[in-house]
Write an enzyme that holds these catalytic residues in place. Structure first.
Site, short mmCIF file in Angstrom:
data_model
loop_
_atom_site.label_atom_id
_atom_site.label_comp_id
_atom_site.label_asym_id
_atom_site.label_seq_id
_atom_site.Cartn_x
_atom_site.Cartn_y
_atom_site.Cartn_z
CG ASP A 42 -2.04 0.94 1.16
OD1 ASP A 42 -2.38 1.45 0.05
OD2 ASP A 42 -2.59 1.28 2.11
CG HIS A 260 -5.01 6.52 4.50
ND1 HIS A 260 -4.16 6.43 3.62
CD2 HIS A 260 -5.39 5.17 4.77
CE1 HIS A 260 -4.08 5.68 2.81
NE2 HIS A 260 -4.80 4.66 3.45
CB CYS A 291 -6.35 6.66 -1.85
SG CYS A 291 -7.49 6.01 -2.49
CG ASN A 300 -1.49 3.34 4.82
OD1 ASN A 300 -2.62 2.99 5.13
ND2 ASN A 300 -0.66 3.48 3.77
#
Length: 353
Positions: A42, A260, A291, A300
Site C-alpha cells: 500500500d 490514513h 490513494c 497511512n
C-alpha cells in the site's frame, strides 16, 4: 453525539472466542496489539518513480527483523494498472524460497483483485513447492502466505476503483475465496472509504460498512480491515462505526482498523478503536502511501508513530521502535521523499546523540 475518553482505557476486554484462524497468534491478549505493516504494498504502489526489486526486498527483509508478524509484500494486479507492483511474483518467490530471518513467524500478504491474480500467486507457490503455511527450521524461518481482497463501502468508490457495484465485487470474491481455501491460504478483506468517500463525502453509512464487513466474513474471510481511506474519520464517527459493527454481531477479533492521517486524526481514532476492544491496526513505515482515487489523501499512519503511541499507553506490540525508525528514515531517503513519522525522527535524534 458527545465523545470523551474513558479513564480506564484498557479494562479486561478479551477477544471473543472464534473458529477463525489468526495470522500469527492463536489468541490476542488484551494488552497485545498486532500491527499489519502495509508499507511494501500500500505504501509503495502509488510511487511514480520505479523502485528497484532489490530495494523492495531490502525493505521487507528489514521490516521482518523488527518484530512484525504480518507484512503486505505485494499485489498480483496487472502491471498495466499498477506498474509499481510488477515485481510481486519475484518478491513472492524470493520470500518463499529464502524468507528473511526473523524472531517470529511472519505472514506475507498479497493483494489479489480477481481469480487470475490468485492463480498467478498459486503458480509461484507451486513452482517453489512451498505451501501457504510452513513450520520453519533452524535455517529457514516459518512463514505464512496470505491474500487480501478489496471492496468499499460506497457504490461510487467501488465503481471508480473496480468498475463494478459493491454486490458485484462481493460476487467476484466468492471463487477466489473457494480457491484460496483449497490451498490453505488465509484471507483478509478490506472495506475502503469506511469513514469518508471522495465522491460521496464524509457521511458514509456505518450500517453499510457493517453489512459489507459481515458479507466478507460470511463468505470466508478470516479478518476484515475497515479502512479510513481518505482520512476523514473523526473520533465520534469512528465510535459510531464500531458500535454499528458490534451491533451487527461482528467480533472484535475479526476486525482490523486502517487509518490514513490526512487530517491528523489517525492516532486519535486508533485510541477510540483500542477503547472499543480492537487489537489489530494497519500502518506504514515512514507514513508511506496514499490513494489514487482520493485526491489529497496522504499516507497511512506511520508505523513508528503508532508503535510509540501504543507503547506509551502500556500496550505491547513486540516491535522494536528504534529499528523501525531507522527503516523509515532509510526508505524515505531511497524514495527521495519526506519522512512523515514524527516519532521516527524524534527517536533517531535521541539515539544518535
Amino acid at each position: 453525539m458527545a465523545f470523551r475518553l474513558r479513564p480506564r482505557l484498557f479494562s479486561a476486554l478479551r477477544p471473543t472466542s472464534t473458529l477463525r484462524c489468526f495470522a500469527t497468534e492463536a489468541r490476542l491478549t488484551p494488552d497485545h496489539v498486532r500491527i499489519v505493516e502495509v508499507g511494501p504494498r500500500d505504501g509503495l504502489q502509488n510511487e511514480k518513480k520505479t523502485i528497484p526489486l532489490e530495494t523492495k526486498l531490502s525493505l521487507i527483509e528489514r521490516l521482518a527483523n523488527t518484530g512484525l508478524t504480518t507484512i503486505e509484500a505485494g499485489s498480483f494486479v496487472s502491471p498495466k494498472w499498477v506498474p509499481q507492483m510488477a515485481s510481486s511474483a519475484e518478491i513472492c518467490e524470493h520470500l518463499l524460497k529464502s524468507p528473511p530471518q526473523s524472531q517470529h513467524k511472519v505472514a506475507y500478504n498479497y493483494l489479489v483483485p480477481n481469480v487470475k491474480g490468485l492463480e498467478n500467486l498459486i503458480k509461484v507457490m507451486d513452482s517453489t513447492g512451498v505451501p501457504a503455511e510452513t513450520e520453519g527450521s533452524p535455517s529457514k524461518p516459518a512463514t505464512s502466505t496470505e491474500i487480501s481482497l478489496f471492496t468499499a463501502a460506497t457504490e461510487s468508490f467501488t465503481k471508480a476503483n473496480t468498475n463494478c457495484t459493491i454486490a458485484e465485487s462481493l460476487d467476484r470474491f466468492r471463487p477466489i475465496v473457494d480457491m484460496a481455501k483449497t490451498k490453505n491460504i488465509r484471507i483478509r478483506g478490506y472495506v475502503s472509504v469506511a469513514l469518508g468517500c471522495p465522491y460521496e463525502g464524509p457521511n458514509v453509512s456505518p450500517a453499510k460498512v457493517a453489512d459489507v464487513t459481515a458479507s466478507l466474513l460470511e463468505m470466508g474471510a478470516d479478518e476484515v480491515s475497515v479502512a479510513d481511506t481518505t482520512g476523514m474519520g473523526t473520533a465520534p464517527r469512528t465510535l459510531e462505526l464500531l458500535q454499528a459493527i458490534k451491533a451487527a454481531g461482528i467480533a472484535n477479533s475479526d476486525i482490523a482498523l486502517h487509518f490514513h492521517d490526512t487530517y491528523g486524526q489517525a492516532l486519535i481514532n486508533t485510541i477510540v478503536g483500542l477503547e472499543h476492544g480492537i487489537r489489530i491496526f494497519d500502518s506504514s513505515v515512514g507514513g508511506l502511501g496514499g490513494c489514487p482515487f482520493s485526491k489529497g489523501a496522504t499516507g497511512n499512519v506511520a508505523t513508528e508513530d503508532l508503535v510509540h503511541t501504543l507503547h506509551g499507553l502500556g500496550m505491547h506490540t513486540g516491535i522494536n521502535l528504534e529499528e523501525m525508525s531507522k527503516i523509515g528514515s532509510w526508505i524515505s531517503g531511497e524514495l527521495g521523499r519526506f519522512n512523515e513519522s514524527r516519532a521516527g525522527k524524534a527517536t533517531l535524534a535521541r539515539i544518535q546523540k
